[in-house]
Design a protein around this motif. Structure first.
Motif, PDB file in Angstrom:
ATOM      1  N   TYR A  32       3.650  -3.993 -12.398  1.00 38.64           N
ATOM      2  CA  TYR A  32       2.293  -4.237 -11.888  1.00 38.64           C
ATOM      3  C   TYR A  32       2.295  -5.448 -10.959  1.00 38.64           C
ATOM      4  O   TYR A  32       1.686  -5.431  -9.885  1.00 38.64           O
ATOM      5  N   TYR A  33       2.982  -6.510 -11.376  1.00 38.24           N
ATOM      6  CA  TYR A  33       3.065  -7.718 -10.557  1.00 38.24           C
ATOM      7  C   TYR A  33       3.660  -7.405  -9.183  1.00 38.24           C
ATOM      8  O   TYR A  33       3.133  -7.821  -8.144  1.00 38.24           O
ATOM      9  N   LEU A  34       4.770  -6.669  -9.172  1.00 39.99           N
ATOM     10  CA  LEU A  34       5.439  -6.368  -7.905  1.00 39.99           C
ATOM     11  C   LEU A  34       4.598  -5.449  -7.018  1.00 39.99           C
ATOM     12  O   LEU A  34       4.538  -5.640  -5.802  1.00 39.99           O
ATOM     13  N   GLU A  35       3.935  -4.477  -7.636  1.00 39.27           N
ATOM     14  CA  GLU A  35       3.210  -3.470  -6.850  1.00 39.27           C
ATOM     15  C   GLU A  35       1.832  -3.932  -6.406  1.00 39.27           C
ATOM     16  O   GLU A  35       1.399  -3.619  -5.297  1.00 39.27           O
ATOM     17  N   TYR A  36       1.139  -4.697  -7.265  1.00 41.56           N
ATOM     18  CA  TYR A  36      -0.254  -5.029  -6.964  1.00 41.56           C
ATOM     19  C   TYR A  36      -0.507  -6.494  -6.616  1.00 41.56           C
ATOM     20  O   TYR A  36      -1.538  -6.808  -6.025  1.00 41.56           O
ATOM     21  N   ILE A  37       0.401  -7.378  -6.965  1.00 41.34           N
ATOM     22  CA  ILE A  37       0.228  -8.783  -6.597  1.00 41.34           C
ATOM     23  C   ILE A  37       1.152  -9.138  -5.440  1.00 41.34           C
ATOM     24  O   ILE A  37       0.705  -9.664  -4.417  1.00 41.34           O
ATOM     25  N   ARG A  38       2.439  -8.809  -5.593  1.00 37.75           N
ATOM     26  CA  ARG A  38       3.354  -8.994  -4.465  1.00 37.75           C
ATOM     27  C   ARG A  38       3.132  -7.926  -3.386  1.00 37.75           C
ATOM     28  O   ARG A  38       3.498  -8.099  -2.249  1.00 37.75           O
ATOM     29  N   ARG A  39       2.523  -6.824  -3.776  1.00 34.04           N
ATOM     30  CA  ARG A  39       2.179  -5.709  -2.873  1.00 34.04           C
ATOM     31  C   ARG A  39       3.422  -5.134  -2.178  1.00 34.04           C
ATOM     32  O   ARG A  39       3.388  -4.783  -1.000  1.00 34.04           O
ATOM     33  N   LEU A  40       4.514  -5.029  -2.925  1.00 32.70           N
ATOM     34  CA  LEU A  40       5.741  -4.468  -2.367  1.00 32.70           C
ATOM     35  C   LEU A  40       5.604  -2.950  -2.227  1.00 32.70           C
ATOM     36  O   LEU A  40       5.154  -2.266  -3.140  1.00 32.70           O
ATOM     37  N   THR A  41       6.007  -2.443  -1.092  1.00 36.12           N
ATOM     38  CA  THR A  41       5.867  -1.023  -0.778  1.00 36.12           C
ATOM     39  C   THR A  41       7.196  -0.487  -0.258  1.00 36.12           C
ATOM     40  O   THR A  41       7.791  -1.095   0.642  1.00 36.12           O
ATOM     41  N   PRO A  42       7.692   0.620  -0.799  1.00 33.51           N
ATOM     42  CA  PRO A  42       8.973   1.153  -0.320  1.00 33.51           C
ATOM     43  C   PRO A  42       8.878   1.656   1.110  1.00 33.51           C
ATOM     44  O   PRO A  42       7.897   2.310   1.489  1.00 33.51           O
ATOM     45  N   ILE A  43       9.880   1.349   1.918  1.00 35.73           N
ATOM     46  CA  ILE A  43       9.913   1.826   3.303  1.00 35.73           C
ATOM     47  C   ILE A  43      10.228   3.317   3.329  1.00 35.73           C
ATOM     48  O   ILE A  43       9.831   4.034   4.257  1.00 35.73           O
ATOM     49  N   THR A  44      10.895   3.802   2.314  1.00 35.63           N
ATOM     50  CA  THR A  44      11.172   5.240   2.195  1.00 35.63           C
ATOM     51  C   THR A  44      10.561   5.749   0.888  1.00 35.63           C
ATOM     52  O   THR A  44      11.254   5.882  -0.124  1.00 35.63           O
ATOM     53  N   PRO A  45       9.256   6.023   0.868  1.00 40.35           N
ATOM     54  CA  PRO A  45       8.617   6.517  -0.355  1.00 40.35           C
ATOM     55  C   PRO A  45       9.049   7.937  -0.670  1.00 40.35           C
ATOM     56  O   PRO A  45       9.519   8.675   0.211  1.00 40.35           O
ATOM     57  N   ALA A  46       8.908   8.336  -1.911  1.00 43.48           N
ATOM     58  CA  ALA A  46       9.300   9.679  -2.329  1.00 43.48           C
ATOM     59  C   ALA A  46       8.530  10.733  -1.541  1.00 43.48           C
ATOM     60  O   ALA A  46       7.352  10.565  -1.264  1.00 43.48           O
ATOM     61  N   ASP A  47       9.220  11.827  -1.195  1.00 48.73           N
ATOM     62  CA  ASP A  47       8.587  12.836  -0.347  1.00 48.73           C
ATOM     63  C   ASP A  47       7.395  13.501  -1.035  1.00 48.73           C
ATOM     64  O   ASP A  47       6.437  13.894  -0.367  1.00 48.73           O
TER      65      ASP A  47
END
Length: 327
Positions: A32-47
């Motif tokens: 949750y911390y990485l996704e919603y606070i750090r807001r990290l987003t994969p450059i290649t998200p799952a298809d």
């Protein structure tokens, strides 16, 4: 909506919560911390995320356009295609070259998929049976407030419709899935999202219904053939949907009790308070459930650290206004 995110009193912490954020926090606070606070987003998200989002956007355009959209389906598709292409060109949507190429193959499959959707709902009377109530999809509502904490529930309702045959209103949920069946719909019965959105329909828009219609567009069961390219796969997916429209597109109503909907409000408040304690104490525990289906996209960060060269190349940081990418 913006005003709701401001503190009511000086020093009050305002926490925004969504169904997805709640699920992520209970799965793993550090995730949750990485996704919603750090807001990290994969450059290649799952298809499958990208395909689901693409189909979802087209269906939203059809719902917004009503009868005219059924006549000009190609315009609805083109609008979404250009929207995504523009986001890629302006770097609002950061993608690898491979993802950009895959998007084009997905775009090519859309006309056949939506043709299948039209056939599944023929005749036209069936397509017009459900009238959109034209509510604002994105919403925000205050669930809890005291001197130290304010919890704001946010989400995006696909649509609220009226069944012209029965006169009843219901929420409308658009989904994509590899397969459905009784187990799929049983899981939705325990899912928080429909209950949260029914809660919003009642509290914000004055409706009283407790039902949600699930419209599911399925993908063909056969996995990608050996040697089959991505272009060939999405071409096959489009043709399969059109040829097998009777099984590729499903609709089912899922009913909830008012007690279940009301209870979900307290579930959200409880989750929000736990999230606040993590913010306050800067405590983001790592949880690696052994029964997780599929892998965690942040496992490399857990193992190697957040700022290693490998990990910084795999992710980018979303703007602060995009705390909740699902919205």
């Amino acid at each position: 909506m913006t005003e709701l995110m401001l503190p009511d009193v000086p020093g009050q912490f305002v926490l925004s919560i969504t169904n997805s954020a709640k699920g992520t926090y209970f799965d793993c606070p550090y995730k949750y911390y990485l996704e919603y606070i750090r807001r990290l987003t994969p450059i290649t998200p799952a298809d499958y995320f990208r395909w689901g989002d693409l189909v979802h956007r087209v269906r939203e355009q059809v719902a917004l356009g009503g009868k005219e959209a059924l006549i000009h389906m190609d315009d609805c598709i083109q609008y979404v295609v250009e929207e995504i292409r523009t986001a890629i060109e302006t770097k609002e949507l950061r993608c690898s070259a491979k993802v950009v190429e895959e998007y084009e193959y997905m775009f090519d499959a859309l006309p056949d998929v939506m043709d299948g959707w039209m056939l599944a709902n023929a005749p036209v009377a069936n397509l017009l049976r459900y009238e959109s109530q034209a509510v604002e999809g994105k919403f925000a509502m205050v669930l809890y407030t005291d001197e130290t904490l304010k919890i704001v529930f946010q989400g995006k309702i696909d649509d609220i419709v009226r069944d012209t045959k029965t006169g009843k209103t219901l929420n409308w949920e658009i989904k994509t899935a590899a397969q459905t069946g009784e187990n799929f719909y049983n899981q939705k019965q325990f899912d928080g999202q429909p209950k949260g959105y029914l809660l919003a329909a009642q509290r914000l828009y004055g409706f009283h219904h407790t039902d949600a219609m699930y419209e599911v567009l399925k993908k063909c069961q056969r996995r990608r053939d050996k040697g089959e390219t991505t272009e060939e796969y999405y071409h096959r997916l489009g043709k399969w949907t059109k040829a097998n429209y009777k099984t590729a597109i499903e609709r089912r109503v899922i009913s909830f009790t008012q007690e279940e909907i009301d209870a979900y409000e307290y579930e959200l408040i409880h989750a929000g308070k736990l999230m606040y304690f993590s913010y306050r104490d800067i405590l983001w525990t790592k949880h690696h459930p052994g029964n997780r289906q599929g892998g965690c996209g942040f496992s490399g960060i857990c193992k190697h650290g957040e700022f290693t060269t490998t990990e910084t190349k795999r992710f980018y940081t979303r703007p602060a206004k995009e705390q909740h990418p699902e919205l």
